[in-house]
Design an enzyme around this catalytic site. Structure first.
Site, PDB file in Angstrom:
ATOM      1  N   SER A  86     -12.776   3.649  -3.065  1.00 60.59           N
ATOM      2  CA  SER A  86     -11.428   3.503  -2.494  1.00 60.59           C
ATOM      3  C   SER A  86     -11.060   4.711  -1.642  1.00 60.59           C
ATOM      4  O   SER A  86     -11.485   5.825  -1.917  1.00 60.59           O
ATOM      5  CB  SER A  86     -10.424   3.364  -3.641  1.00 60.59           C
ATOM      6  OG  SER A  86      -9.108   3.556  -3.183  1.00 60.59           O
ATOM      7  N   TYR A 140      -6.551   6.816 -12.050  1.00 60.99           N
ATOM      8  CA  TYR A 140      -7.333   5.748 -11.387  1.00 60.99           C
ATOM      9  C   TYR A 140      -8.189   6.358 -10.277  1.00 60.99           C
ATOM     10  O   TYR A 140      -9.393   6.124 -10.203  1.00 60.99           O
ATOM     11  CB  TYR A 140      -6.408   4.665 -10.815  1.00 60.99           C
ATOM     12  CG  TYR A 140      -7.110   3.867  -9.745  1.00 60.99           C
ATOM     13  CD1 TYR A 140      -6.870   4.113  -8.403  1.00 60.99           C
ATOM     14  CD2 TYR A 140      -8.063   2.916 -10.095  1.00 60.99           C
ATOM     15  CE1 TYR A 140      -7.563   3.425  -7.422  1.00 60.99           C
ATOM     16  CE2 TYR A 140      -8.756   2.222  -9.116  1.00 60.99           C
ATOM     17  CZ  TYR A 140      -8.506   2.484  -7.787  1.00 60.99           C
ATOM     18  OH  TYR A 140      -9.201   1.815  -6.822  1.00 60.99           O
ATOM     19  N   LYS A 150     -12.576   6.904  -9.618  1.00 60.72           N
ATOM     20  CA  LYS A 150     -13.391   6.602  -8.421  1.00 60.72           C
ATOM     21  C   LYS A 150     -14.154   7.849  -7.981  1.00 60.72           C
ATOM     22  O   LYS A 150     -15.337   7.790  -7.649  1.00 60.72           O
ATOM     23  CB  LYS A 150     -12.500   6.093  -7.275  1.00 60.72           C
ATOM     24  CG  LYS A 150     -11.857   4.745  -7.526  1.00 60.72           C
ATOM     25  CD  LYS A 150     -12.874   3.621  -7.698  1.00 60.72           C
ATOM     26  CE  LYS A 150     -12.212   2.275  -7.809  1.00 60.72           C
ATOM     27  NZ  LYS A 150     -13.171   1.173  -8.066  1.00 60.72           N
TER      28      LYS A 150
HETATM   29  C1  WQD Z   1       1.193   0.569   1.007  1.00 58.10           C
HETATM   30  C2  WQD Z   1       2.475   1.099   1.658  1.00 58.10           C
HETATM   31  C3  WQD Z   1       4.014   2.071   0.083  1.00 58.10           C
HETATM   32  C4  WQD Z   1       4.894  -1.664  -2.035  1.00 58.10           C
HETATM   33  C5  WQD Z   1      -2.909   1.455  -3.174  1.00 58.10           C
HETATM   34  C6  WQD Z   1      -3.714   2.309  -4.098  1.00 58.10           C
HETATM   35  C7  WQD Z   1      -5.105   2.461  -3.572  1.00 58.10           C
HETATM   36  C8  WQD Z   1      -5.693   1.103  -3.256  1.00 58.10           C
HETATM   37  C9  WQD Z   1      -4.801   0.287  -2.348  1.00 58.10           C
HETATM   38  C10 WQD Z   1      -7.167   0.455  -5.017  1.00 58.10           C
HETATM   39  C11 WQD Z   1       2.911   2.451   1.082  1.00 58.10           C
HETATM   40  C12 WQD Z   1       4.609   0.828   0.738  1.00 58.10           C
HETATM   41  C13 WQD Z   1       4.371  -0.692  -1.178  1.00 58.10           C
HETATM   42  C14 WQD Z   1       6.247  -2.050  -1.896  1.00 58.10           C
HETATM   43  C15 WQD Z   1       6.496  -0.507  -0.063  1.00 58.10           C
HETATM   44  N1  WQD Z   1      -5.953   0.387  -4.441  1.00 58.10           N
HETATM   45  N2  WQD Z   1       5.176  -0.143  -0.212  1.00 58.10           N
HETATM   46  N3  WQD Z   1       7.001  -1.454  -0.920  1.00 58.10           N
HETATM   47  O1  WQD Z   1      -0.396   2.816  -2.057  1.00 58.10           O
HETATM   48  O2  WQD Z   1      -1.659   2.653   0.169  1.00 58.10           O
HETATM   49  O3  WQD Z   1      -2.814   2.088  -1.937  1.00 58.10           O
HETATM   50  O4  WQD Z   1      -3.528   0.203  -2.985  1.00 58.10           O
HETATM   51  O5  WQD Z   1      -8.130   1.050  -4.638  1.00 58.10           O
HETATM   52  O6  WQD Z   1      -5.865   3.111  -4.554  1.00 58.10           O
HETATM   53  O7  WQD Z   1      -3.125   3.596  -4.124  1.00 58.10           O
HETATM   54  O8  WQD Z   1      -1.071   0.570  -1.082  1.00 58.10           O
HETATM   55  O9  WQD Z   1       0.138  -1.549  -0.842  1.00 58.10           O
HETATM   56  O10 WQD Z   1       0.764   0.008  -2.760  1.00 58.10           O
HETATM   57  O11 WQD Z   1       1.376   0.618  -0.415  1.00 58.10           O
HETATM   58  O12 WQD Z   1       7.228   0.021   0.818  1.00 58.10           O
HETATM   59  O13 WQD Z   1       6.783  -2.924  -2.644  1.00 58.10           O
HETATM   60  O14 WQD Z   1       3.529   0.196   1.381  1.00 58.10           O
HETATM   61  O15 WQD Z   1       5.005   3.095  -0.025  1.00 58.10           O
HETATM   62  O16 WQD Z   1       3.488   3.204   2.139  1.00 58.10           O
HETATM   63  P1  WQD Z   1      -1.402   2.134  -1.203  1.00 58.10           P
HETATM   64  P2  WQD Z   1       0.319  -0.157  -1.348  1.00 58.10           P
END
Ligand code: WQD
Length: 335
Positions: A124, A148, A152
């Site tokens: 990741s 988590y 990785k």
């Molecule tokens: C994306 C953007 C949030 C939800 C995570 C894990 C990473 C990987 C992918 C496994 C950010 C914003 C989110 C919401 C929002 N997983 N957001 N409202 O955090 O980049 O990565 O998932 O490997 O390890 O950390 O992805 O989709 O959670 O967030 O505004 O309800 O969307 O702040 O900027 P992220 P995400």
């Protein structure tokens, strides 16, 4: 090749299984269905018209894992199985370390016992931590800000050391950026149990009315519009990356790491706007404070994947939004 796929009923795993079968490979799926559903197995068969062996198996069950390896001629493994919620990992770290690290150790020990030495590992972009500058490049130092992410980082190190000790081994770590979208049939997609953590499943549940609105976590980041910027890629492109990585390991030996992303950054508001536009939907938005641990910007340098395994993305953000919406509509049409 005969490919054993751990976590093959999951979001990424199921799409990779479809691509493997469509490319003529044979698969064996292991899944404990802790964050997936057995019905996905039937969907993979429907989409591809092919059948395959599958087992309800937890990688912590060393004996069952050994029995399965004894039953099949396995040429390679793709390892998706693992707990993957960042917030959850901070509340139950020992469960995450045990499940992800011990499970992987069992897998590697059984592979070695059965002389299976080709592995593609689901890593990741989270391993880039908070000290690197974008676009992230594979040679950058890794770290994490949550258990988590540390699993990785640690598994990549285990695989690096294993490969150094076993010259015949061929291992590739694929660092996913932000996979979204769904198979064009609408039969498989991102279907997390409970309230989603990630943006796109949350947007979809708000769009279909399961959730009242979409929360925008933070508008004060140093980015184009103040909201978080990420490298979103279509899960079908990501699945294709696994086939390319596996076929690269048919000839190559050693340890490899590739970023799988588009190389482009998209903000939260840009994604929501695109989703609304292509699907002709209006979403209620709640502007909230930043989510703990979120970084401002993350996107990939994808040159190595392009040059070394001949992989690059084909689908657009519009495709991702359209296919995600079709999946959640299909999922909920009988409700
Ligand atoms: C994306 C953007 C949030 C939800 C995570 C894990 C990473 C990987 C992918 C496994 C950010 C914003 C989110 C919401 C929002 N997983 N957001 N409202 O955090 O980049 O990565 O998932 O490997 O390890 O950390 O992805 O989709 O959670 O967030 O505004 O309800 O969307 O702040 O900027 P992220 P995400």
């Amino acid at each position: 090749m005969n490919v054993l796929v751990t976590g093959g009923a999951g979001f990424i795993g199921s799409h990779a299984c479809v691509s493997l079968l469509e490319e003529g490979h044979n698969i064996i799926i292991l899944d404990n269905y802790s964050n997936s559903s057995p019905e996905v197995i039937d969907h993979i068969k429907t989409i591809t018209g092919r059948t395959f062996s599958h087992y309800n198996c937890d990688l912590l069950d060393y004996t069952q894992l050994d029995t399965i390896f004894g039953k099949h001629e396995i040429d390679a493994v793709i390892h998706f199985a693992g707990l993957k919620s960042v917030p959850e990992s901070t509340t139950i770290p020992l469960t995450y370390y045990h499940n992800n690290l011990t499970g992987t150790l069992h897998l590697l020990q059984i592979m070695e016992k059965h002389k299976v030495r080709r592995l593609v590992f689901s890593s990741s972009a989270t391993v880039y931590g908070t000290n690197n500058v974008v676009p992230y490049e594979e040679s950058m130092p890794t770290s994490a800000t949550n258990p988590y992410g540390w699993t990785k980082v640690m598994i990549e190190q285990m695989l690096r050391d294993y490969t150094s000790a076993v010259p015949d081994a061929a291992v590739t770590c694929l660092r996913y950026f932000n996979p979204i979208g769904a198979h064009k049939s609408g039969l498989i997609g991102d279907n997390p149990n409970g309230i989603p953590n990630n943006l796109m499943p949350y947007v979809c549940q708000a769009a279909i009315g399961i959730l009242p609105s979409i929360k925008v976590y933070g508008t004060d980041f140093p980015t184009k519009d103040g909201t978080g910027v990420r490298d979103y890629l279509h899960v079908a492109d990501l699945a294709d990356g696994h086939v390319k990585a596996l076929e690269h390991l048919e000839k190559a030996k050693g340890f490899f790491v590739y970023n799988l992303g588009t190389g482009q950054g998209t903000s939260v508001l840009e994604l929501i706007d695109t989703f609304e536009r292509v699907n002709n939907i209006k979403l209620k938005r709640d502007i909230c404070g930043r989510r703990a641990g979120d970084i401002a910007t993350s996107f990939a340098n994808v040159n190595h994947a392009i040059e070394e395994i001949g992989w690059e993305t084909k689908y657009t953000l519009e495709d991702m939004c359209r296919d995600s919406w079709k999946f959640i509509q299909t999922k909920n049409k009988n409700k």
